[in-house]
Design a protein around this motif. Structure first.
Motif, PDB file in Angstrom:
ATOM      1  N   VAL A   1       2.084 -14.417 -42.353  1.00 38.64           N
ATOM      2  CA  VAL A   1       1.426 -13.350 -41.433  1.00 38.64           C
ATOM      3  C   VAL A   1       1.607 -13.694 -39.898  1.00 38.64           C
ATOM      4  O   VAL A   1       2.280 -14.696 -39.575  1.00 38.64           O
ATOM      5  CB  VAL A   1       0.034 -13.539 -41.837  1.00 38.64           C
ATOM      6  N   GLU A   2       1.374 -12.684 -39.165  1.00 39.74           N
ATOM      7  CA  GLU A   2       1.377 -13.098 -37.715  1.00 39.74           C
ATOM      8  C   GLU A   2      -0.206 -12.959 -37.268  1.00 39.74           C
ATOM      9  O   GLU A   2      -0.810 -12.145 -37.905  1.00 39.74           O
ATOM     10  CB  GLU A   2       1.960 -11.983 -37.075  1.00 39.74           C
ATOM     11  N   GLY A   3      -0.468 -13.947 -36.454  1.00 41.28           N
ATOM     12  CA  GLY A   3      -1.806 -14.141 -36.071  1.00 41.28           C
ATOM     13  C   GLY A   3      -1.935 -14.383 -34.573  1.00 41.28           C
ATOM     14  O   GLY A   3      -0.926 -14.660 -33.782  1.00 41.28           O
ATOM     15  N   PRO A   4      -3.249 -14.669 -34.156  1.00 37.82           N
ATOM     16  CA  PRO A   4      -3.553 -15.023 -32.640  1.00 37.82           C
ATOM     17  C   PRO A   4      -2.780 -15.982 -32.067  1.00 37.82           C
ATOM     18  O   PRO A   4      -2.537 -15.965 -30.824  1.00 37.82           O
ATOM     19  CB  PRO A   4      -4.919 -14.808 -32.692  1.00 37.82           C
ATOM     20  N   ASN A   5      -2.540 -17.098 -32.989  1.00 39.34           N
ATOM     21  CA  ASN A   5      -1.821 -18.231 -32.493  1.00 39.34           C
ATOM     22  C   ASN A   5      -0.389 -18.371 -32.929  1.00 39.34           C
ATOM     23  O   ASN A   5       0.150 -19.565 -32.820  1.00 39.34           O
ATOM     24  CB  ASN A   5      -2.694 -19.429 -32.909  1.00 39.34           C
ATOM     25  N   GLY A   6       0.291 -17.356 -33.566  1.00 42.35           N
ATOM     26  CA  GLY A   6       1.479 -17.275 -33.968  1.00 42.35           C
ATOM     27  C   GLY A   6       1.732 -16.985 -35.512  1.00 42.35           C
ATOM     28  O   GLY A   6       0.763 -16.783 -36.064  1.00 42.35           O
ATOM     29  N   PRO A   7       2.946 -17.056 -35.914  1.00 38.77           N
ATOM     30  CA  PRO A   7       3.030 -17.081 -37.446  1.00 38.77           C
ATOM     31  C   PRO A   7       2.607 -18.127 -38.043  1.00 38.77           C
ATOM     32  O   PRO A   7       2.312 -18.987 -37.761  1.00 38.77           O
ATOM     33  CB  PRO A   7       4.776 -17.070 -37.360  1.00 38.77           C
ATOM     34  N   GLY A   8       2.102 -17.907 -39.377  1.00 38.36           N
ATOM     35  CA  GLY A   8       1.479 -18.856 -40.274  1.00 38.36           C
ATOM     36  C   GLY A   8       1.613 -18.296 -41.731  1.00 38.36           C
ATOM     37  O   GLY A   8       2.085 -17.310 -41.970  1.00 38.36           O
ATOM     38  N   VAL A   9       0.674 -19.211 -42.511  1.00 33.74           N
ATOM     39  CA  VAL A   9       0.587 -18.893 -43.951  1.00 33.74           C
ATOM     40  C   VAL A   9      -1.026 -18.378 -44.332  1.00 33.74           C
ATOM     41  O   VAL A   9      -1.787 -18.827 -43.370  1.00 33.74           O
ATOM     42  CB  VAL A   9       0.616 -20.162 -44.791  1.00 33.74           C
ATOM     43  N   TYR A  10      -1.153 -17.500 -44.853  1.00 30.59           N
ATOM     44  CA  TYR A  10      -2.407 -17.032 -45.471  1.00 30.59           C
ATOM     45  C   TYR A  10      -2.381 -17.308 -46.975  1.00 30.59           C
ATOM     46  O   TYR A  10      -1.701 -16.791 -47.622  1.00 30.59           O
ATOM     47  CB  TYR A  10      -2.611 -15.572 -45.350  1.00 30.59           C
ATOM     48  N   PHE A  11      -3.587 -18.023 -47.510  1.00 35.85           N
ATOM     49  CA  PHE A  11      -3.830 -18.308 -48.816  1.00 35.85           C
ATOM     50  C   PHE A  11      -4.578 -17.601 -49.318  1.00 35.85           C
ATOM     51  O   PHE A  11      -5.734 -17.150 -48.985  1.00 35.85           O
ATOM     52  CB  PHE A  11      -4.044 -19.673 -48.726  1.00 35.85           C
ATOM     53  N   TYR A  12      -4.514 -16.862 -50.717  1.00 36.79           N
ATOM     54  CA  TYR A  12      -5.187 -16.409 -51.455  1.00 36.79           C
ATOM     55  C   TYR A  12      -5.914 -17.040 -52.717  1.00 36.79           C
ATOM     56  O   TYR A  12      -7.106 -16.924 -52.933  1.00 36.79           O
ATOM     57  CB  TYR A  12      -4.445 -15.053 -52.300  1.00 36.79           C
ATOM     58  N   ASN A  13      -5.333 -18.324 -52.909  1.00 34.56           N
ATOM     59  CA  ASN A  13      -5.872 -19.275 -53.392  1.00 34.56           C
ATOM     60  C   ASN A  13      -5.423 -20.535 -53.578  1.00 34.56           C
ATOM     61  O   ASN A  13      -4.170 -20.673 -53.406  1.00 34.56           O
ATOM     62  CB  ASN A  13      -6.251 -19.020 -55.144  1.00 34.56           C
ATOM     63  N   LEU A  14      -6.058 -21.712 -53.581  1.00 32.81           N
ATOM     64  CA  LEU A  14      -5.541 -23.232 -53.789  1.00 32.81           C
ATOM     65  C   LEU A  14      -6.286 -23.706 -54.905  1.00 32.81           C
ATOM     66  O   LEU A  14      -7.467 -24.031 -54.634  1.00 32.81           O
ATOM     67  CB  LEU A  14      -5.625 -23.843 -52.250  1.00 32.81           C
ATOM     68  N   ASP A  15      -5.531 -23.859 -55.964  1.00 34.33           N
ATOM     69  CA  ASP A  15      -6.202 -24.524 -57.019  1.00 34.33           C
ATOM     70  C   ASP A  15      -5.891 -25.967 -57.065  1.00 34.33           C
ATOM     71  O   ASP A  15      -4.710 -26.322 -56.942  1.00 34.33           O
ATOM     72  CB  ASP A  15      -5.709 -23.789 -58.548  1.00 34.33           C
ATOM     73  N   ALA A  16      -6.759 -26.974 -57.433  1.00 34.00           N
ATOM     74  CA  ALA A  16      -6.383 -28.233 -57.419  1.00 34.00           C
ATOM     75  C   ALA A  16      -7.215 -29.090 -58.408  1.00 34.00           C
ATOM     76  O   ALA A  16      -8.363 -28.716 -58.715  1.00 34.00           O
ATOM     77  CB  ALA A  16      -6.608 -28.657 -55.664  1.00 34.00           C
ATOM     78  N   ASP A  17      -6.502 -30.244 -58.846  1.00 34.54           N
ATOM     79  CA  ASP A  17      -7.099 -30.902 -59.944  1.00 34.54           C
ATOM     80  C   ASP A  17      -7.854 -32.240 -59.239  1.00 34.54           C
ATOM     81  O   ASP A  17      -7.486 -33.271 -59.603  1.00 34.54           O
ATOM     82  CB  ASP A  17      -6.392 -31.571 -60.866  1.00 34.54           C
ATOM     83  N   ASP A  18      -8.898 -31.780 -58.493  1.00 33.82           N
ATOM     84  CA  ASP A  18      -9.745 -32.925 -58.049  1.00 33.82           C
ATOM     85  C   ASP A  18     -11.185 -32.268 -57.281  1.00 33.82           C
ATOM     86  O   ASP A  18     -11.133 -31.870 -56.336  1.00 33.82           O
ATOM     87  CB  ASP A  18      -8.902 -33.689 -56.808  1.00 33.82           C
ATOM     88  N   ARG A  19     -12.051 -32.826 -57.898  1.00 30.46           N
ATOM     89  CA  ARG A  19     -13.430 -32.170 -57.664  1.00 30.46           C
ATOM     90  C   ARG A  19     -13.740 -32.750 -56.130  1.00 30.46           C
ATOM     91  O   ARG A  19     -14.451 -31.684 -55.454  1.00 30.46           O
ATOM     92  CB  ARG A  19     -14.661 -32.851 -58.624  1.00 30.46           C
ATOM     93  N   LEU A  20     -13.637 -34.028 -56.002  1.00 34.34           N
ATOM     94  CA  LEU A  20     -14.004 -34.120 -54.478  1.00 34.34           C
ATOM     95  C   LEU A  20     -13.284 -33.401 -53.341  1.00 34.34           C
ATOM     96  O   LEU A  20     -13.460 -33.023 -52.212  1.00 34.34           O
ATOM     97  CB  LEU A  20     -13.931 -35.907 -54.197  1.00 34.34           C
ATOM     98  N   GLY A  21     -11.766 -33.673 -53.795  1.00 33.51           N
ATOM     99  CA  GLY A  21     -11.068 -32.936 -52.756  1.00 33.51           C
ATOM    100  C   GLY A  21     -11.117 -31.385 -52.441  1.00 33.51           C
ATOM    101  O   GLY A  21     -11.311 -31.131 -51.491  1.00 33.51           O
ATOM    102  N   VAL A  22     -11.378 -30.624 -53.747  1.00 33.05           N
ATOM    103  CA  VAL A  22     -11.763 -29.384 -53.361  1.00 33.05           C
ATOM    104  C   VAL A  22     -13.043 -29.098 -52.735  1.00 33.05           C
ATOM    105  O   VAL A  22     -13.026 -28.188 -52.098  1.00 33.05           O
ATOM    106  CB  VAL A  22     -12.061 -28.521 -55.057  1.00 33.05           C
ATOM    107  N   ALA A  23     -14.082 -30.021 -53.092  1.00 32.68           N
ATOM    108  CA  ALA A  23     -15.396 -29.727 -52.312  1.00 32.68           C
ATOM    109  C   ALA A  23     -15.202 -29.870 -50.753  1.00 32.68           C
ATOM    110  O   ALA A  23     -15.736 -29.222 -49.764  1.00 32.68           O
ATOM    111  CB  ALA A  23     -16.554 -30.747 -52.853  1.00 32.68           C
ATOM    112  N   VAL A  24     -14.384 -31.226 -50.552  1.00 25.45           N
ATOM    113  CA  VAL A  24     -14.084 -31.467 -48.950  1.00 25.45           C
ATOM    114  C   VAL A  24     -13.395 -30.326 -48.206  1.00 25.45           C
ATOM    115  O   VAL A  24     -13.688 -29.901 -47.403  1.00 25.45           O
ATOM    116  CB  VAL A  24     -13.380 -32.652 -48.867  1.00 25.45           C
ATOM    117  N   ALA A  25     -12.256 -29.845 -49.029  1.00 21.77           N
ATOM    118  CA  ALA A  25     -11.451 -28.721 -48.357  1.00 21.77           C
ATOM    119  C   ALA A  25     -12.172 -27.541 -48.093  1.00 21.77           C
ATOM    120  O   ALA A  25     -11.937 -26.711 -47.351  1.00 21.77           O
ATOM    121  CB  ALA A  25     -10.461 -28.500 -49.217  1.00 21.77           C
ATOM    122  N   ARG A  26     -13.087 -27.157 -49.022  1.00 18.51           N
ATOM    123  CA  ARG A  26     -13.876 -25.795 -48.950  1.00 18.51           C
ATOM    124  C   ARG A  26     -14.699 -25.860 -47.817  1.00 18.51           C
ATOM    125  O   ARG A  26     -15.188 -25.001 -47.104  1.00 18.51           O
ATOM    126  CB  ARG A  26     -14.589 -25.601 -50.549  1.00 18.51           C
TER     127      ARG A  26
END
Length: 229
Positions: free
Chosen positions: A75-100
């Motif tokens: 994508v293009e955004g207000p701070n320049g080009p970047g990535v937009y994620f539709y999902n990030l699946d991960a095998d770590d309950r704590l890591g998922v909770a912290v990231a969300r």
């Protein structure tokens, strides 16, 4: 690129699978403030699988390690080009909770494995989403490198697809995050994809064509705190 770097980690066993799509299909899914980025007139949806190794605050010797699988676009955004994620699946309950909580990113819990599947760095990667209240999603592929290692030339399609150092997240407002690492060391890749329902889980039709496949060598990464875009 940014000031104090908050997190350190290593990414390994990296798979990039990309499909060209109509920019209008992607653009209508983006939050306000972002527009689709294209290369030679095409937008791209990418399935990216890898292992996040030793994720830790800067200076801490030990950290979390787990596989991750995401569906993304560019994508293009207000701070320049970047990535937009539709999902990030991960095998770590704590890591998922912290990231969300800290990064406003669409992280979901999943049962995942990334194991050696033979010689020449071949990897068997499997994922089955277990997060409650969201569409189910599965992925099962064996992938590995072919050919000589290379760095993506600036302006090339490979650089457009992999050399991205900013992401945007859509919380109650638009946020941005910055990462830093050396340029990727890539090889052309081969992938046998037995299952991939990430497109359907995110409201897209699955492309019929074979993907553009890159295999990525391990790389050390640092990440900044999330900031308002």
């Amino acid at each position: 690129m940014f000031g104090r770097r908050w997190l350190e980690m290593t990414w390994r066993d990296g798979l990039f699978c990309h499909w060209p799509v109509d920019p209008a299909v992607v653009d209508e899914t983006l939050p306000e403030g972002l527009s689709v980025a294209t290369h030679d007139g095409d937008a791209y949806l990418g399935v990216v699988a890898f292992v996040m190794d030793r994720i830790r605050p800067r200076g801490v010797p030990l950290g979390l390690s787990f596989p991750e699988l995401n569906l993304r676009t560019y994508v293009e955004g207000p701070n320049g080009p970047g990535v937009y994620f539709y999902n990030l699946d991960a095998d770590d309950r704590l890591g998922v909770a912290v990231a969300r909580r800290l990064f406003a990113l669409p992280y979901y819990r999943a049962e995942m494995s990334a194991t050696s599947a033979g010689e020449d760095d071949t990897v068997r990667f499997r994922s089955r989403r277990t997060h409650h209240g969201v569409p189910s999603a599965g992925f099962d592929a064996t992938y590995g490198p072919v050919g000589e290692a290379f760095a993506a030339e600036p302006g090339s399609l490979a650089a457009f697809l992999v050399e991205n150092y900013r992401f945007y997240a859509d919380g109650n407002r638009l946020y941005r995050g910055e990462i830093a690492h050396d340029p990727w060391t890539l090889r052309e890749g081969t992938a046998e994809i037995r299952e991939n329902t990430l497109f359907e889980a995110n409201g897209f039709e699955r492309p019929d064509d074979d993907p553009i496949v890159h295999y990525a060598e391990p790389i050390d990464v640092t990440a900044d705190r999330l900031r308002r875009a």
